[in-house]
Design a protein around this motif. Structure first.
Motif, PDB file in Angstrom:
ATOM      1  N   HIS A 139      37.482  36.611   7.112  1.00  0.00           N
ATOM      2  CA  HIS A 139      37.934  37.876   7.685  1.00  0.00           C
ATOM      3  C   HIS A 139      37.187  38.249   8.973  1.00  0.00           C
ATOM      4  O   HIS A 139      37.349  39.362   9.477  1.00  0.00           O
ATOM      5  CB  HIS A 139      37.758  39.005   6.667  1.00  0.00           C
ATOM      6  N   GLU A 166      43.401  37.107  13.313  1.00  0.00           N
ATOM      7  CA  GLU A 166      43.168  37.077  11.871  1.00  0.00           C
ATOM      8  C   GLU A 166      43.952  35.950  11.205  1.00  0.00           C
ATOM      9  O   GLU A 166      43.496  35.375  10.216  1.00  0.00           O
ATOM     10  CB  GLU A 166      43.512  38.437  11.267  1.00  0.00           C
ATOM     11  N   SER A 207      45.180  41.556  16.025  1.00  0.00           N
ATOM     12  CA  SER A 207      45.255  40.975  14.685  1.00  0.00           C
ATOM     13  C   SER A 207      45.771  39.541  14.708  1.00  0.00           C
ATOM     14  O   SER A 207      45.712  38.839  13.693  1.00  0.00           O
ATOM     15  CB  SER A 207      46.135  41.832  13.771  1.00  0.00           C
ATOM     16  N   MET A 245      35.249  45.011   4.219  1.00  0.00           N
ATOM     17  CA  MET A 245      35.566  43.943   3.277  1.00  0.00           C
ATOM     18  C   MET A 245      34.666  43.975   2.035  1.00  0.00           C
ATOM     19  O   MET A 245      35.132  43.717   0.918  1.00  0.00           O
ATOM     20  CB  MET A 245      35.474  42.578   3.964  1.00  0.00           C
ATOM     21  N   SER A 272      29.903  39.859  12.845  1.00  0.00           N
ATOM     22  CA  SER A 272      30.634  40.281  11.651  1.00  0.00           C
ATOM     23  C   SER A 272      29.720  40.562  10.461  1.00  0.00           C
ATOM     24  O   SER A 272      29.967  41.470   9.690  1.00  0.00           O
ATOM     25  CB  SER A 272      31.658  39.217  11.251  1.00  0.00           C
ATOM     26  N   VAL A 283      33.481  45.246  10.129  1.00  0.00           N
ATOM     27  CA  VAL A 283      34.293  44.521   9.160  1.00  0.00           C
ATOM     28  C   VAL A 283      33.538  44.221   7.872  1.00  0.00           C
ATOM     29  O   VAL A 283      34.135  44.174   6.788  1.00  0.00           O
ATOM     30  CB  VAL A 283      34.852  43.217   9.783  1.00  0.00           C
ATOM     31  N   ARG A 328      38.807  40.087  12.000  1.00  0.00           N
ATOM     32  CA  ARG A 328      39.259  41.479  11.865  1.00  0.00           C
ATOM     33  C   ARG A 328      38.322  42.441  12.593  1.00  0.00           C
ATOM     34  O   ARG A 328      38.698  43.571  12.899  1.00  0.00           O
ATOM     35  CB  ARG A 328      39.364  41.841  10.380  1.00  0.00           C
TER      36      ARG A 328
END
Length: 248
Positions: free
Chosen positions: A166, A227, A224, A114, A157, A110, A169
């Motif tokens: 985020h 999220e 999801s 991002m 992450s 992720v 995700r």
């Protein structure tokens, strides 16, 4: 801390361990966000990494390493690293080395997604975005290699600052290779094993901490859901204490 040579590494690691840290993190390869190195390069030598691992083991701790390339992964594994962070440029040989060592891989897909999409908005220089995109292009290939080799895949992450919203995700992205259940286990049961806390957390069993989430919907059908965490996570319990409860 910038270190050159085993003696400097030993001193720096000992200084951190005196502060009662849980892990030692080293940069064993080049970084996407650093200004002067490419991501396929190596940094610490095997000897320097061995010293860090030796000092960590002496007090019951372990070493985690930032790595991208096959060469940096090989150095880290030979040096005794327990947790390999990122690993985007790994090879089949890398997976064999990681599996033989019993080490863990922590993909952070992720962060590249991002940072590639929004990094410039937050002032990330073009040179760093270029390196981020190189890592991004190889993220899923590396995860497939790791999964096919049966590696222990944990979860993180690596997102910074405002992009931390985020984080969840990562689970959905992992599930493009792993099953939804395996993606969830990477963040719970496998992470607990990595942290050496598998007897306390990571699964719902008698004698463990009551760390629970209640989710609106079925995560196994749609990861999801995490999220939109403010609405979909209806209850948060940590060690039996409620920190959030929208069920009433």
């Amino acid at each position: 801390t910038v270190c050159d040579g085993p003696d400097q590494v030993r001193q720096a690691v000992r200084e951190q361990l005196r502060r009662d840290v849980d892990q030692i993190k080293i940069m064993a390869g080049g970084g996407a966000m650093s200004p002067a190195d490419e991501i396929d390069t190596t940094q610490f030598s095997v000897g320097e990494i061995q010293v860090a691992a030796e000092e960590a083991r002496a007090v019951g701790k372990y070493v985690m390493a930032h790595v991208y390339s096959a060469a940096s992964i090989g150095n880290a594994v030979r040096g005794g690293v327990r947790s390999l962070e990122h690993g985007n440029l790994m090879s089949e040989e890398s997976t064999a080395q990681i599996r033989a060592a019993g080490a863990f891989l922590v993909p952070t897909i992720v962060t590249y997604e991002m940072m590639s999409a929004e990094g410039a908005k937050y002032g990330v220089p073009e040179a760093n975005i270029r390196k981020i995109n190189i890592a991004r292009e190889r993220s899923f290939d590396a995860l497939k290699l790791a999964y096919q080799a049966g590696l222990k895949i944990a979860s993180g992450s690596d997102l910074l600052g405002p992009l931390q919203v985020h984080k969840a995700r990562e689970l959905s992205l992992k599930a493009q290779v792993l099953s939804p259940m395996e993606a969830l286990l990477s963040a719970t049961k496998v992470n607990a094993e990595l942290f050496r806390l598998q007897h306390e957390i990571g699964s719902i069993e008698p004698g463990k901490y009551a760390d629970l989430l209640v989710v609106q919907g079925n995560p196994l059908a749609d990861l999801s859901l995490f999220e939109n965490y403010r609405e979909n996570i209806r209850l948060i319990m940590k060690a039996g204490r409620l920190y959030k409860n929208l069920l009433n």
